[in-house]
Design a protein around this motif. Structure first.
Motif, short mmCIF file in Angstrom:
data_model
loop_
_atom_site.label_atom_id
_atom_site.label_comp_id
_atom_site.label_asym_id
_atom_site.label_seq_id
_atom_site.Cartn_x
_atom_site.Cartn_y
_atom_site.Cartn_z
N ASP A 64 0.83 -1.20 0.00
CA ASP A 64 0.00 0.00 0.00
C ASP A 64 0.87 1.26 0.00
O ASP A 64 0.57 2.23 -0.70
CB ASP A 64 -0.93 0.03 1.22
CG ASP A 64 -2.06 -0.97 1.14
OD1 ASP A 64 -2.33 -1.50 0.03
OD2 ASP A 64 -2.69 -1.24 2.19
N SER A 81 -7.38 -4.82 -6.00
CA SER A 81 -8.01 -3.63 -6.57
C SER A 81 -9.35 -3.32 -5.92
O SER A 81 -9.79 -2.17 -5.94
CB SER A 81 -8.17 -3.77 -8.08
OG SER A 81 -9.05 -4.83 -8.39
N LYS A 82 -10.01 -4.29 -5.35
CA LYS A 82 -11.31 -4.08 -4.71
C LYS A 82 -11.18 -3.75 -3.22
O LYS A 82 -12.12 -3.34 -2.58
CB LYS A 82 -12.20 -5.33 -4.86
CG LYS A 82 -12.37 -5.79 -6.28
CD LYS A 82 -13.33 -4.91 -7.04
CE LYS A 82 -13.67 -5.49 -8.38
NZ LYS A 82 -12.83 -5.09 -9.47
N ARG A 83 -10.00 -3.97 -2.68
CA ARG A 83 -9.77 -3.73 -1.26
C ARG A 83 -9.59 -2.25 -1.01
O ARG A 83 -8.91 -1.55 -1.74
CB ARG A 83 -8.50 -4.46 -0.80
CG ARG A 83 -8.25 -4.36 0.69
CD ARG A 83 -7.06 -5.22 1.09
NE ARG A 83 -5.86 -4.85 0.40
CZ ARG A 83 -5.05 -3.85 0.75
NH1 ARG A 83 -5.34 -3.08 1.76
NH2 ARG A 83 -3.96 -3.60 0.06
N ARG A 84 -10.22 -1.77 0.04
CA ARG A 84 -10.10 -0.37 0.39
C ARG A 84 -8.83 -0.16 1.18
O ARG A 84 -8.60 -0.81 2.20
CB ARG A 84 -11.31 0.07 1.21
CG ARG A 84 -11.55 1.53 1.15
CD ARG A 84 -12.87 1.83 1.76
NE ARG A 84 -12.65 1.98 3.20
CZ ARG A 84 -13.58 2.39 4.02
NH1 ARG A 84 -14.79 2.63 3.60
NH2 ARG A 84 -13.32 2.52 5.30
N MET A 113 -6.85 1.90 3.68
CA MET A 113 -7.17 2.88 4.73
C MET A 113 -5.95 3.74 5.01
O MET A 113 -5.24 4.13 4.11
CB MET A 113 -7.64 2.15 5.98
CG MET A 113 -8.86 1.27 5.77
SD MET A 113 -10.33 2.19 5.33
CE MET A 113 -10.77 2.81 6.93
N GLU A 122 -7.94 -2.59 5.70
CA GLU A 122 -9.23 -3.23 5.76
C GLU A 122 -9.38 -4.14 4.54
O GLU A 122 -9.23 -3.70 3.42
CB GLU A 122 -10.33 -2.17 5.75
CG GLU A 122 -11.72 -2.74 5.85
CD GLU A 122 -12.74 -1.64 5.87
OE1 GLU A 122 -13.61 -1.68 4.98
OE2 GLU A 122 -12.67 -0.76 6.72
N SER A 128 -11.68 -6.42 2.21
CA SER A 128 -13.06 -6.72 1.85
C SER A 128 -13.23 -8.22 1.81
O SER A 128 -12.26 -8.98 1.78
CB SER A 128 -13.41 -6.09 0.51
OG SER A 128 -12.72 -6.77 -0.52
#
Length: 175
Positions: free
Chosen positions: A10, A158-161, A163, A169, A171
């Motif tokens: 990240d 790509s769908k994970r948020r 933070m 976090e 999903s």
């Protein structure tokens, strides 16, 4: 371990976005300066054009790595969506392996390009080595390879948020 790797990736992702965004911002500032200097001041500056080209290379390779991780890269999935699930999964793995090969190619050939042009200097900017101007290629390849390996072993992020720096976090889809 998984969360640590995701947090590190990240951070790499954020840095890529920052570098790409800063490159575009600086390009939008120096190109008008070059036009202003040429047409209003009557004496063109020699540095805006090669600087803009260098920034475009930086933007391209760092932005491509970030967009790959975000799933925003160009993907033609019309044919693979019609495959049976098992074949669809095999095709997805094949795509990741091919992406890894492309990243390795960028690393190896980009490093050779940097090394081969290291003793040359950019004509308009005599203090800048040509090899330095090609560094985004192997660096972008390394970052892309990191994101490809992440996708292969940890799944699509790509769908994970994403933070803050401390909290990741996941999903339900990413887990």
């Amino acid at each position: 371990m998984r969360n640590t790797v995701l947090r590190i990736n990240d951070q790499i992702y954020r840095v890529c976005i920052g570098i790409a965004g800063l490159s575009v911002l600086v390009m939008t500032l120096i190109i008008p300066w070059g036009i202003f200097a040429r047409y209003v001041l009557g004496s063109g500056s020699s540095w805006p054009e090669p600087t803009a080209i260098l920034l475009m290379v930086v933007f391209t390779f760092f932005g491509a790595a970030a967009s790959y991780r975000a799933g925003a890269h160009m993907a033609v999935s019309m044919a693979t969506e019609r495959f049976p699930p098992a074949l669809r999964q095999a095709a997805a793995i094949l795509v990741q392996v091919l992406m890894a090969l492309i990243a390795v190619f960028m690393i190896v050939k980009g490093a050779k390009l940097c090394a081969g042009t290291w003793n040359q200097f950019v004509g308009e900017m005599p203090s800048l080595r040509v090899g330095i101007s090609y560094l985004p290629i192997p660096i972008g390849g390394v970052i892309t390879l990191i994101f490809v390996l992440e996708k292969l072993f940890l799944g699509d992020q790509s769908k994970r948020r994403v933070m803050s720096f401390d909290v990741v976090e996941l999903s339900e889809e990413a887990v």
